[in-house]
Design an enzyme around this catalytic site. Structure first.
Site, short mmCIF file in Angstrom:
data_model
loop_
_atom_site.label_atom_id
_atom_site.label_comp_id
_atom_site.label_asym_id
_atom_site.label_seq_id
_atom_site.Cartn_x
_atom_site.Cartn_y
_atom_site.Cartn_z
N THR A 263 -4.71 -3.22 -4.62
CA THR A 263 -3.68 -4.26 -4.53
C THR A 263 -3.55 -4.91 -5.90
O THR A 263 -4.50 -4.96 -6.67
CB THR A 263 -4.03 -5.32 -3.48
OG1 THR A 263 -3.91 -4.77 -2.17
CG2 THR A 263 -3.11 -6.51 -3.55
N SER B 132 -2.19 0.50 -6.12
CA SER B 132 -1.02 -0.39 -6.13
C SER B 132 0.22 0.44 -6.39
O SER B 132 0.19 1.40 -7.16
CB SER B 132 -1.16 -1.47 -7.20
OG SER B 132 -2.37 -2.18 -7.06
N LYS C 179 2.43 -8.50 1.56
CA LYS C 179 1.18 -9.14 1.18
C LYS C 179 1.35 -10.61 0.84
O LYS C 179 0.40 -11.25 0.38
CB LYS C 179 0.57 -8.40 -0.02
CG LYS C 179 0.32 -6.93 0.27
CD LYS C 179 -0.26 -6.21 -0.93
CE LYS C 179 -0.42 -4.73 -0.64
NZ LYS C 179 -0.99 -3.99 -1.77
N ASP D 249 -2.77 1.41 -11.67
CA ASP D 249 -3.74 1.43 -10.58
C ASP D 249 -3.18 2.30 -9.46
O ASP D 249 -2.05 2.08 -9.00
CB ASP D 249 -4.02 0.01 -10.07
CG ASP D 249 -4.92 0.01 -8.85
OD1 ASP D 249 -5.90 0.78 -8.85
OD2 ASP D 249 -4.64 -0.74 -7.91
N ASP E 266 2.40 -6.37 -5.02
CA ASP E 266 2.95 -5.04 -4.78
C ASP E 266 3.08 -4.81 -3.28
O ASP E 266 2.73 -5.69 -2.48
CB ASP E 266 2.06 -3.97 -5.42
CG ASP E 266 0.77 -3.80 -4.66
OD1 ASP E 266 0.53 -2.71 -4.12
OD2 ASP E 266 -0.02 -4.77 -4.61
N GLY F 204 -7.36 -6.95 -0.48
CA GLY F 204 -8.55 -6.53 0.25
C GLY F 204 -8.17 -5.69 1.45
O GLY F 204 -7.29 -4.84 1.38
N ARG G 224 2.12 -1.65 -1.56
CA ARG G 224 1.48 -0.41 -1.13
C ARG G 224 0.20 -0.71 -0.38
O ARG G 224 -0.63 -1.48 -0.85
CB ARG G 224 1.18 0.49 -2.33
CG ARG G 224 0.35 1.73 -1.98
CD ARG G 224 0.08 2.60 -3.17
NE ARG G 224 1.29 3.28 -3.63
CZ ARG G 224 1.32 4.13 -4.66
NH1 ARG G 224 0.20 4.38 -5.34
NH2 ARG G 224 2.44 4.70 -5.01
N SER H 158 -7.36 -4.65 -7.32
CA SER H 158 -7.82 -3.57 -8.20
C SER H 158 -6.94 -3.40 -9.43
O SER H 158 -7.39 -2.83 -10.42
CB SER H 158 -7.86 -2.26 -7.41
OG SER H 158 -6.59 -1.99 -6.83
#
Length: 275
Positions: free
Chosen positions: A38, A206, A70, A203, A54, A84, A56, A166
Site C-alpha cells: 500500500t 501498490s 483505502k 512498489d 493507491d 496493512g 490496489r 510498502s
C-alpha cells in the site's frame, strides 16, 4: 549503576535467532512474514489536509482488487487512510466510526482529531500489533488542521506530512524534497499525487489509481479517482482467428440420454424442511 546493575551488551543481539533455531529443532516451525502492499500519503497545507492512497489490494503475488477504497470516512471533516491487512483496516475503522458518531450525538458537537486518534491507538495497543492496521488520520476541527499516523501496535506521531505502507520509501523521497510550510491547495494536491504515484511505480504491492480527499473547514471533497497512474494498455495485435484456422482431425458424437424426473407439488402430508 544501582538502578541498572546489568547493562545490555553493545552491538546486535541474536538471542531470538538462537531461540528460533532451538524451537525448529523440536518440530516447531517459525511463522513466515506477511507482505502487505500500500502507499498512503497525508500532507497539511495552510487551509486543511489532503490525504491520498493507491487502489490496489493484493493477496500474495495476486492482485485481488484494482479499485480498493483505502480512504475511510470517520466524520464529516476527518478521514483515515489505511495500510496493512484490508479486512482489519475496514473493520477497525467501521467500528471506531460508530463510536465517534455516538460521541458526537452525546456531546452535541463535532469530534476533534485528537479524540479519534486516542480512541484508535488505545484499541490497537490492546492487541500489541496483531491487528494489521497502520493508519494516517487527517482532519480539520476547532483547533485547526491535524495529521497523525498510528502504527499497528498503537504508537502515534503528529507531523506536517506523513506516508505509510510498502511504497512509503519512494513517497517519502518526493515529500521531503518538495514540501513547504505554506503550500496552496493545487500545489498540495499535485504533491500528494506525485508522492502516491512514486509509491505505485516503485512498489509491486501498490498500483492502479490515486484516490484523494481534501479536508477543510467547510467539510470534505473526494476525488475517486484523482489520477490513473497504471492504466490498462491496448493490445497491439488481433487475437480473433477465423473459423477453420485450426484443422479438425476427427469428430466423434456420443449420444446422451436425459433421465425423466417426475415433478409433483407439495402435499399436506409432507413435513417442512429444517433450516
Amino acid at each position: 549503576m544501582s538502578l541498572c546493575p546489568d547493562l545490555p551488551r553493545p552491538g546486535f543481539s541474536f538471542d531470538n535467532c538462537k531461540r528460533n533455531a532451538a524451537l525448529e529443532s523440536r518440530g516447531y516451525k517459525s511463522k513466515g512474514f506477511v507482505k502487505t502492499g500500500t502507499t498512503i500519503v497525508g500532507v497539511c497545507y495552510k487551509d486543511g489536509v489532503v490525504l491520498g492512497a493507491d487502489s490496489r489490494a493484493t493477496g500474495g503475488n495476486i492482485v485481488a482488487d484494482k479499485f480498493c477504497d483505502k480512504l475511510h470516512k470517520m466524520s464529516n471533516k476527518i478521514f483515515c487512510a489505511g495500510a496493512g491487512t484490508a479486512s482489519d483496516c475496514d473493520k477497525v475503522t467501521e467500528m471506531i466510526r460508530g463510536q465517534i458518531a455516538l460521541l458526537e450525538l452525546n456531546s452535541g458537537r463535532d469530534v476533534r482529531v485528537a479524540s479519534v486518534v486516542r480512541i484508535i491507538k488505545q484499541y490497537l495497543y490492546r492487541y500489541q500489533g496483531h491487528i494489521g492496521c497502520a493508519l494516517i488520520i487527517g482532519g480539520y476541527d476547532a483547533t485547526g488542521c491535524h495529521l497523525h499516523s498510528i502504527a499497528p501496535h498503537g504508537s502515534s506521531m503528529e507531523l506536517p506530512y506523513l506516508t505509510m505502507g510498502s511504497g512509503s520509501l519512494a513517497a517519502t523521497a518526493v515529500l521531503e524534497s518538495r514540501w513547504k510550510p505554506d503550500l496552496d491547495l493545487e500545489a498540495t494536491k499535485k504533491l500528494v499525487r506525485d508522492a502516491t504515484a512514486a509509491g505505485i511505480l516503485n512498489d509491486l504491492g501498490s498500483g492502479s489509481s490515486v484516490n484523494m480527499v481534501v479536508l477543510t473547514k467547510k467539510g470534505n471533497e473526494t476525488f475517486y479517482p484523482y489520477d490513473i497512474v497504471c492504466a490498462k494498455g491496448v493490445r497491439s495485435g488481433l487475437y480473433d482467428f477465423p473459423s477453420g484456422t485450426t484443422k479438425v482431425l476427427r469428430t466423434k458424437v456420443i449420444p446422451y440420454e436425459i433421465e425423466k424426473v417426475e415433478v409433483r407439488g407439495a402435499s399436506e402430508e409432507d413435513e417442512p424442511m429444517d433450516i
